[in-house]
Write a protein that holds these residues in place. Structure first.
Motif, PDB file in Angstrom:
ATOM      1  N   LEU A   1       0.824  -1.214   0.000  1.00 19.06           N
ATOM      2  CA  LEU A   1       0.000   0.000   0.000  1.00 19.06           C
ATOM      3  C   LEU A   1       0.854   1.258   0.000  1.00 19.06           C
ATOM      4  N   LEU A   2       1.985   1.146   0.695  1.00 18.76           N
ATOM      5  CA  LEU A   2       2.883   2.302   0.801  1.00 18.76           C
ATOM      6  C   LEU A   2       3.487   2.652  -0.560  1.00 18.76           C
ATOM      7  N   LEU A   3       3.840   1.630  -1.323  1.00 21.50           N
ATOM      8  CA  LEU A   3       4.597   1.857  -2.556  1.00 21.50           C
ATOM      9  C   LEU A   3       3.746   1.917  -3.819  1.00 21.50           C
ATOM     10  N   ASN A   4       2.536   1.322  -3.774  1.00 15.90           N
ATOM     11  CA  ASN A   4       1.883   1.044  -5.053  1.00 15.90           C
ATOM     12  C   ASN A   4       1.388   2.279  -5.815  1.00 15.90           C
ATOM     13  N   HIS A   5       1.310   3.430  -5.159  1.00 15.18           N
ATOM     14  CA  HIS A   5       0.864   4.608  -5.913  1.00 15.18           C
ATOM     15  C   HIS A   5       2.008   5.270  -6.677  1.00 15.18           C
ATOM     16  N   TRP A   6       3.240   5.008  -6.216  1.00 18.24           N
ATOM     17  CA  TRP A   6       4.390   5.689  -6.814  1.00 18.24           C
ATOM     18  C   TRP A   6       4.576   5.397  -8.305  1.00 18.24           C
ATOM     19  N   PRO A   7       4.578   4.132  -8.723  1.00 13.96           N
ATOM     20  CA  PRO A   7       4.799   3.875 -10.156  1.00 13.96           C
ATOM     21  C   PRO A   7       3.686   4.475 -11.017  1.00 13.96           C
ATOM     22  N   ILE A   8       2.461   4.479 -10.505  1.00 17.22           N
ATOM     23  CA  ILE A   8       1.342   4.992 -11.305  1.00 17.22           C
ATOM     24  C   ILE A   8       1.484   6.496 -11.507  1.00 17.22           C
ATOM     25  N   ILE A   9       1.592   7.213 -10.372  1.00 14.76           N
ATOM     26  CA  ILE A   9       1.709   8.668 -10.460  1.00 14.76           C
ATOM     27  C   ILE A   9       3.019   9.040 -11.135  1.00 14.76           C
ATOM     28  N   GLY A  10       4.092   8.291 -10.781  1.00 14.44           N
ATOM     29  CA  GLY A  10       5.404   8.553 -11.364  1.00 14.44           C
ATOM     30  C   GLY A  10       5.409   8.400 -12.873  1.00 14.44           C
ATOM     31  N   ALA A  11       4.702   7.376 -13.373  1.00 15.15           N
ATOM     32  CA  ALA A  11       4.676   7.150 -14.823  1.00 15.15           C
ATOM     33  C   ALA A  11       4.071   8.358 -15.532  1.00 15.15           C
ATOM     34  N   PHE A  12       3.015   8.925 -14.938  1.00 18.28           N
ATOM     35  CA  PHE A  12       2.380  10.088 -15.569  1.00 18.28           C
ATOM     36  C   PHE A  12       3.268  11.331 -15.479  1.00 18.28           C
ATOM     37  N   ILE A  13       3.890  11.536 -14.305  1.00 17.59           N
ATOM     38  CA  ILE A  13       4.786  12.687 -14.162  1.00 17.59           C
ATOM     39  C   ILE A  13       5.955  12.546 -15.125  1.00 17.59           C
ATOM     40  N   GLY A  14       6.526  11.340 -15.190  1.00 18.83           N
ATOM     41  CA  GLY A  14       7.650  11.098 -16.087  1.00 18.83           C
ATOM     42  C   GLY A  14       7.266  11.370 -17.529  1.00 18.83           C
ATOM     43  N   LEU A  15       6.102  10.866 -17.918  1.00 21.40           N
ATOM     44  CA  LEU A  15       5.637  11.063 -19.296  1.00 21.40           C
ATOM     45  C   LEU A  15       5.459  12.545 -19.601  1.00 21.40           C
ATOM     46  N   ALA A  16       4.806  13.278 -18.663  1.00 16.74           N
ATOM     47  CA  ALA A  16       4.578  14.709 -18.879  1.00 16.74           C
ATOM     48  C   ALA A  16       5.900  15.459 -19.020  1.00 16.74           C
ATOM     49  N   LEU A  17       6.832  15.191 -18.100  1.00 18.87           N
ATOM     50  CA  LEU A  17       8.134  15.858 -18.167  1.00 18.87           C
ATOM     51  C   LEU A  17       8.851  15.531 -19.472  1.00 18.87           C
ATOM     52  N   PHE A  18       8.748  14.272 -19.866  1.00 19.64           N
ATOM     53  CA  PHE A  18       9.455  13.814 -21.058  1.00 19.64           C
ATOM     54  C   PHE A  18       8.912  14.518 -22.310  1.00 19.64           C
ATOM     55  N   VAL A  19       7.583  14.608 -22.407  1.00 21.57           N
ATOM     56  CA  VAL A  19       6.959  15.258 -23.566  1.00 21.57           C
ATOM     57  C   VAL A  19       7.321  16.752 -23.595  1.00 21.57           C
ATOM     58  N   ILE A  20       7.240  17.399 -22.410  1.00 20.99           N
ATOM     59  CA  ILE A  20       7.595  18.822 -22.352  1.00 20.99           C
ATOM     60  C   ILE A  20       9.048  19.011 -22.772  1.00 20.99           C
ATOM     61  N   ALA A  21       9.934  18.103 -22.288  1.00 20.94           N
ATOM     62  CA  ALA A  21      11.360  18.213 -22.617  1.00 20.94           C
ATOM     63  C   ALA A  21      11.579  18.072 -24.121  1.00 20.94           C
ATOM     64  N   LEU A  22      10.848  17.162 -24.748  1.00 22.39           N
ATOM     65  CA  LEU A  22      11.013  16.963 -26.190  1.00 22.39           C
ATOM     66  C   LEU A  22      10.513  18.187 -26.948  1.00 22.39           C
ATOM     67  N   MET A  23       9.374  18.744 -26.489  1.00 19.96           N
ATOM     68  CA  MET A  23       8.790  19.883 -27.202  1.00 19.96           C
ATOM     69  C   MET A  23       9.640  21.133 -27.056  1.00 19.96           C
ATOM     70  N   THR A  24      10.220  21.315 -25.856  1.00 24.61           N
ATOM     71  CA  THR A  24      11.014  22.529 -25.630  1.00 24.61           C
ATOM     72  C   THR A  24      12.504  22.272 -25.858  1.00 24.61           C
ATOM     73  N   ARG A  25      12.835  21.079 -26.306  1.00 20.27           N
ATOM     74  CA  ARG A  25      14.249  20.689 -26.523  1.00 20.27           C
ATOM     75  C   ARG A  25      15.102  20.983 -25.300  1.00 20.27           C
ATOM     76  N   ASN A  26      14.552  20.678 -24.141  1.00 21.37           N
ATOM     77  CA  ASN A  26      15.274  20.909 -22.891  1.00 21.37           C
ATOM     78  C   ASN A  26      16.038  19.637 -22.515  1.00 21.37           C
ATOM     79  N   HIS A  27      17.349  19.654 -22.707  1.00 22.90           N
ATOM     80  CA  HIS A  27      18.157  18.458 -22.510  1.00 22.90           C
ATOM     81  C   HIS A  27      18.161  17.982 -21.058  1.00 22.90           C
TER      82      HIS A  27
END
Lengths: 168, 321
Positions: free
Chosen positions: B8-34
């Motif tokens: 219960l302690l850990l199981n929300h991290w991968p779910i929320i993390g996957a979305f945060i990671g995806l959002a950051l990744f897309v923004i980084a690609l769009m803004t070419r932020n290395h």
């Protein structure tokens, strides 16, 4: 004790010895752990030598790897001692299994290949890396195949034995 | 704290993390932020490691519910969640691998994007999209178990989760029942992976501690993919054992300790690999002394992996009672 058994009575003598009973008791798993670590040292050091001879990583100086042979020998003797103890613990289990003899043969050939490799490749400090790789290539591939064979035949010992101890 | 608690302690991290990671990744690609791109890749790699205990502790949570015979215990909901979690775990694992590949050039040089290839970036994008989708299913099916209020009237069970559940059954059938030789062969591969991993960690650590000083550290760097290959072989084969006999491992004290030690060792490696620490280390030439922090990391990871081998050998003794 059945008279019909073809298993040498000698195995039972070993199994009834104090050392054998000691091995089968608590230290068994500790010895098995040491045997796994010895494998990692022996095969790991051989792996690095063989990979480098096959060009991975190409820009790593080859000649200093000669010193990995001291690790190979340390690993080898750890395996001999821990392996002997395991054998004393379960002589019937190993010695009635053909796979065990296959493993011993593969180890012998594997060590011979490593020694041949040292002679062919590392004995002349003036040899160029290109020549070393050329001369060592075939033996390096053989060593990888042989150590994989040793690990496999060793691992299979746990699944192919017919008697875990002297019958009766 | 027990294992269901850990789940219960850990199981929300991968779910929320996957979305945060995806959002950051897309923004980084769009803004070419290395830098942002590197950060999101590190996040994916770390999440992939974190998901291992989430998946494993899930079995303990299910066992605990079974034992307590909770009223109206929804077996089918748990199976469904387990299936969805398996697929989400696989997708995140794949994303983590692609992220490590994409991060590879930056472990050698600080120069941004100069040498980075585009296919790993695309692979991370696609697989993280899939991961986010599957995480949604895993989260939703998991929530259904204890939150009947979110179950829609006559809601059809998720077909994706059903697919995952049959995948688990297929793996279990293959490992246990298909042939009595599958398990031994998987064990054999587990030992071969051990040699690849310890051989690599061994030579790197021993050199860093000053034993093979004629060797420059930089070229040894190219051995790291061999070590990671060994680790991957062992994660895959290890999971085959776990899926084959989850009841044997879930409550096994040695197994739990081994997973914990692997997470610490894996965490050290991710930290080391992803933060550019290697760059300075990699410039250590022949006959030069490695920096102190590198020696510390070497001692820690060498001791940890040795301990992991020993603890692993003791697993047959730790059968749960």
């Amino acid at each position: 004790m059945q008279e019909t058994t073809s298993i040498p009575h000698f195995f039972l003598t070993i199994e009834e010895s104090g050392l054998s009973m000691w091995v089968r008791d608590n230290p068994f798993w500790a010895i098995l752990s040491v045997h796994a670590l010895g494998m990692a040292i022996l095969c790991g050091a051989s792996l690095i030598v063989a990979l480098r001879l096959l060009g991975i990583p190409r820009d790593l100086p080859l000649a200093p790897l000669k010193r990995l042979y001291s690790y190979i020998w340390v690993g080898f003797w750890i395996q001999v001692v821990s392996g002997m103890l395991l054998l004393i613990g379960y002589p019937t289990k190993s010695l009635t299994n053909l796979d065990f003899y296959l493993k011993l043969i593969l180890i012998a050939v594997g060590m011979v290949v490593m020694v041949m490799l040292k002679k062919r490749v590392f004995s002349d400090p003036a040899m160029s890396e290109k020549d070393m790789m050329l001369r060592g290539r075939a033996l390096a591939i053989w060593s990888l195949v042989l150590w994989a064979g040793v690990v496999t035949s060793g691992r299979m010992l746990a699944y192919t034995y017919t008697n875990i101890s002297y019958p009766g | 704290m027990n294992l269901p608690h850990v789940h219960l302690l850990l199981n929300h991290w991968p779910i929320i993390g996957a979305f945060i990671g995806l959002a950051l990744f897309v923004i980084a690609l769009m803004t070419r932020n290395h830098d942002l791109k590197q950060a999101s890749l590190v996040l994916f790699a770390a999440l992939a490691v974190l998901t291992i205990p989430v998946y494993l502790s899930g079995n303990a949570a299910a066992d605990a519910m079974k034992k307590q015979k909770l009223e109206g215990w929804p077996t089918s909901l748990v199976d469904s969640h387990e299936g969805a979690a398996m697929l989400a775990f696989l997708a995140l694992g794949l994303t983590g691998i692609f992220a490590l590949v994409a991060l590879w050039p930056s472990t050698r040089s600080a120069k941004p994007e100069a040498q980075s290839k585009s296919w790993p970036t695309m692979a991370v994008l696609v697989s993280s999209l899939v991961t986010a989708g599957l995480m949604t299913v895993a989260g939703n099916t998991g929530g259904n178990i204890r939150h009947p209020e979110i179950l829609a009237e006559g809601e059809a069970p998720s077909s994706i989760a059903a697919m995952g559940a049959s995948f688990i059954l297929a793996v279990r059938y293959f490992v246990i029942d298909y042939s009595r030789w599958v398990w031994p062969v998987v064990e054999d591969l587990h030992f071969i992976g051990l040699i690849l991993l310890l051989g690599t960690v061994g030579i790197l650590s021993v050199r860093t501690l000053g034993f093979f000083k004629q060797l420059p550290v930089g070229p040894l760097h190219n051995l790291i993919p061999i070590g990671i290959l060994g680790l991957l072989i062992n994660v895959v084969t290890g999971f085959m054992f776990f899926i084959g006999m989850p009841f044997f491992y879930t409550g096994n004290w040695y197994f739990q300790l081994k997973i914990f030690a692997i997470l610490v060792a894996g965490g050290i490696l991710v930290l080391f690999y992803c933060t550019g620490l290697f760059r300075k280390w990699g410039t250590v030439g022949a006959n030069e002394d490695a920096p102190g922090y590198a020696k510390l990391i070497s001692v820690a990871s060498l001791l940890l992996w040795i301990a992991i081998v020993i603890i692993g050998r003791y697993i047959p003794l730790g059968e749960s009672t």
